[in-house]
Enzyme design. Structure first.
Site, PDB file in Angstrom:
ATOM      1  N   ARG A 167      11.999  -5.861   5.019  1.00 35.35           N
ATOM      2  CA  ARG A 167      11.916  -4.401   4.840  1.00 35.35           C
ATOM      3  C   ARG A 167      12.941  -3.675   5.710  1.00 35.35           C
ATOM      4  NH1 ARG A 167       5.497  -2.907   4.863  1.00 35.35           N
ATOM      5  NH2 ARG A 167       5.759  -3.012   7.115  1.00 35.35           N
ATOM      6  N   ARG A 197       0.099  -9.056  13.672  1.00 34.19           N
ATOM      7  CA  ARG A 197      -0.545  -8.039  12.815  1.00 34.19           C
ATOM      8  C   ARG A 197      -1.487  -8.689  11.807  1.00 34.19           C
ATOM      9  NH1 ARG A 197       4.643  -5.102  10.775  1.00 34.19           N
ATOM     10  NH2 ARG A 197       3.246  -3.745   9.604  1.00 34.19           N
ATOM     11  N   LYS A 250       0.827  -1.214   0.000  1.00 34.77           N
ATOM     12  CA  LYS A 250       0.000   0.000   0.000  1.00 34.77           C
ATOM     13  C   LYS A 250       0.860   1.262   0.000  1.00 34.77           C
ATOM     14  CE  LYS A 250      -2.131  -1.070   3.902  1.00 34.77           C
ATOM     15  NZ  LYS A 250      -1.535  -2.382   4.259  1.00 34.77           N
ATOM     16  N   ARG A 256      -9.035   0.928   9.654  1.00 36.93           N
ATOM     17  CA  ARG A 256      -8.599  -0.439   9.950  1.00 36.93           C
ATOM     18  C   ARG A 256      -9.617  -1.192  10.790  1.00 36.93           C
ATOM     19  NH1 ARG A 256      -2.667   0.446   9.483  1.00 36.93           N
ATOM     20  NH2 ARG A 256      -1.515  -1.440   9.888  1.00 36.93           N
ATOM     21  N   ARG A 315      11.928  -1.893  11.343  1.00 40.94           N
ATOM     22  CA  ARG A 315      10.883  -1.499  12.291  1.00 40.94           C
ATOM     23  C   ARG A 315      10.715  -2.572  13.358  1.00 40.94           C
ATOM     24  NH1 ARG A 315       5.726   0.117   8.680  1.00 40.94           N
ATOM     25  NH2 ARG A 315       4.705  -0.972  10.390  1.00 40.94           N
TER      26      ARG A 315
HETATM   27  P1  AMP Z   1       1.431   0.467   9.390  1.00 43.37           P
HETATM   28  O1  AMP Z   1       2.579   1.395   9.189  1.00 43.37           O
HETATM   29  O2  AMP Z   1       0.202   0.880   8.607  1.00 43.37           O
HETATM   30  O3  AMP Z   1       1.780  -0.978   9.164  1.00 43.37           O
HETATM   31  O4  AMP Z   1       0.996   0.594  10.927  1.00 43.37           O
HETATM   32  C1  AMP Z   1       1.902   0.255  11.958  1.00 43.37           C
HETATM   33  C2  AMP Z   1       1.146   0.148  13.273  1.00 43.37           C
HETATM   34  O5  AMP Z   1       0.542   1.406  13.583  1.00 43.37           O
HETATM   35  C3  AMP Z   1      -0.007  -0.849  13.291  1.00 43.37           C
HETATM   36  O6  AMP Z   1       0.412  -2.177  13.545  1.00 43.37           O
HETATM   37  C4  AMP Z   1      -0.852  -0.297  14.428  1.00 43.37           C
HETATM   38  O7  AMP Z   1      -0.276  -0.576  15.684  1.00 43.37           O
HETATM   39  C5  AMP Z   1      -0.727   1.219  14.192  1.00 43.37           C
HETATM   40  N1  AMP Z   1      -1.764   1.721  13.291  1.00 43.37           N
HETATM   41  C6  AMP Z   1      -1.578   2.325  12.066  1.00 43.37           C
HETATM   42  N2  AMP Z   1      -2.746   2.686  11.526  1.00 43.37           N
HETATM   43  C7  AMP Z   1      -3.702   2.315  12.405  1.00 43.37           C
HETATM   44  C8  AMP Z   1      -5.123   2.393  12.411  1.00 43.37           C
HETATM   45  N3  AMP Z   1      -5.816   2.934  11.382  1.00 43.37           N
HETATM   46  N4  AMP Z   1      -5.786   1.907  13.497  1.00 43.37           N
HETATM   47  C9  AMP Z   1      -5.131   1.370  14.533  1.00 43.37           C
HETATM   48  N5  AMP Z   1      -3.798   1.247  14.591  1.00 43.37           N
HETATM   49  C10 AMP Z   1      -3.074   1.712  13.540  1.00 43.37           C
END
Ligand code: AMP
Length: 214
Positions: free
Chosen positions: A127, A171, A13, A88, A160
């Site tokens: 990554r 996740r 994404k 989400r 990360r």
């Molecule tokens: P991402 O970079 O999108 O993979 O997000 C990394 C982490 O941020 C996720 O595993 C969640 O802990 C948190 N996170 C990001 N976006 C959301 C969201 N819309 N709702 C809840 N947690 C989020």
């Protein structure tokens, strides 16, 4: 155009959103990136989010909704945006609809990047990101010229904390339980387009553009 890029962690994404930013000139809004920036800056939001993020769990809806409401009211979002990693949960999608209705807007398309679960773990665990400029790399698919060093700015690359195999599995469980139902929510609005998320970045981008134009 108001878009949502949807799919499991590691579906691509963020990569595709960045290409779309260059092509369409509308901002990418990644809730993960905003949360990580808050953590780096040590804000109250960043401190509250940290414990959830490090475990691979979702940050509570109320924190996310307040954060996105503020971001969508900024001037660069008034002609469109690409949401990446939000909504989400179905509650987040409902809250987003409420925010958009109050401002006379709506979501035009939700593009779902489909990637089989067995391809995801390898994609995420390899990554790496630059700690200075945030540029993204992959140990197999997009290697830096010098190991551990950013091609663009010379910064150090890091993994990360939530990109390890055990956290990725948490996740993915969160995705199946809380996030996958969001696609059905938008399906009822007739705005969902599914595309194959496997192939070269350029192939996938072509599919994304076709899905948006559809
Ligand atoms: P991402 O970079 O999108 O993979 O997000 C990394 C982490 O941020 C996720 O595993 C969640 O802990 C948190 N996170 C990001 N976006 C959301 C969201 N819309 N709702 C809840 N947690 C989020």
């Amino acid at each position: 155009m108001n878009l949502i890029l949807f799919g499991p962690p590691g579906a691509g994404k963020g990569t595709q959103a960045q290409r779309l930013v260059a092509e369409r000139g509308i901002p990418q809004i990644s809730t993960g990136d905003i949360l990580r920036a808050n953590r780096r800056e040590g804000t109250a939001l960043g401190k509250k989010a940290q414990v959830f993020m490090d475990e691979g769990l979702l940050v509570p809806d109320e924190l996310i909704i307040e954060m996105i409401d503020a971001r969508l009211s900024e001037s660069d979002c008034q002609t469109g945006y690409i949401l990446d990693g939000f909504p989400r949960t179905v509650s987040q999608a409902e809250a987003l609809d409420g925010i958009l209705q109050s401002r006379g807007g709506s979501i035009d398309k939700v593009v779902v990047l489909q990637v089989p679960a067995d391809a995801i773990v390898g994609r995420i665990v390899g990554r790496r990101a630059c700690q200075d400029c945030g540029a993204a790399y992959h140990l197999e698919f997009n290697t830096p010229k010098a190991s551990g060093v950013c091609d663009s700015c010379g910064g150090s690359l890091y993994q990360r904390a939530d990109d390890t195999e055990d956290k990725v599995r948490v996740r993915l469980t969160e995705y199946d339980r809380s996030t996958a139902p969001v696609a059905a929510y938008y399906g009822e609005q007739g705005v969902v387009r599914e595309i194959d998320g496997l192939g070269s970045m350029t192939e996938i981008f072509g599919r994304l553009l076709a899905a948006i134009e559809d």
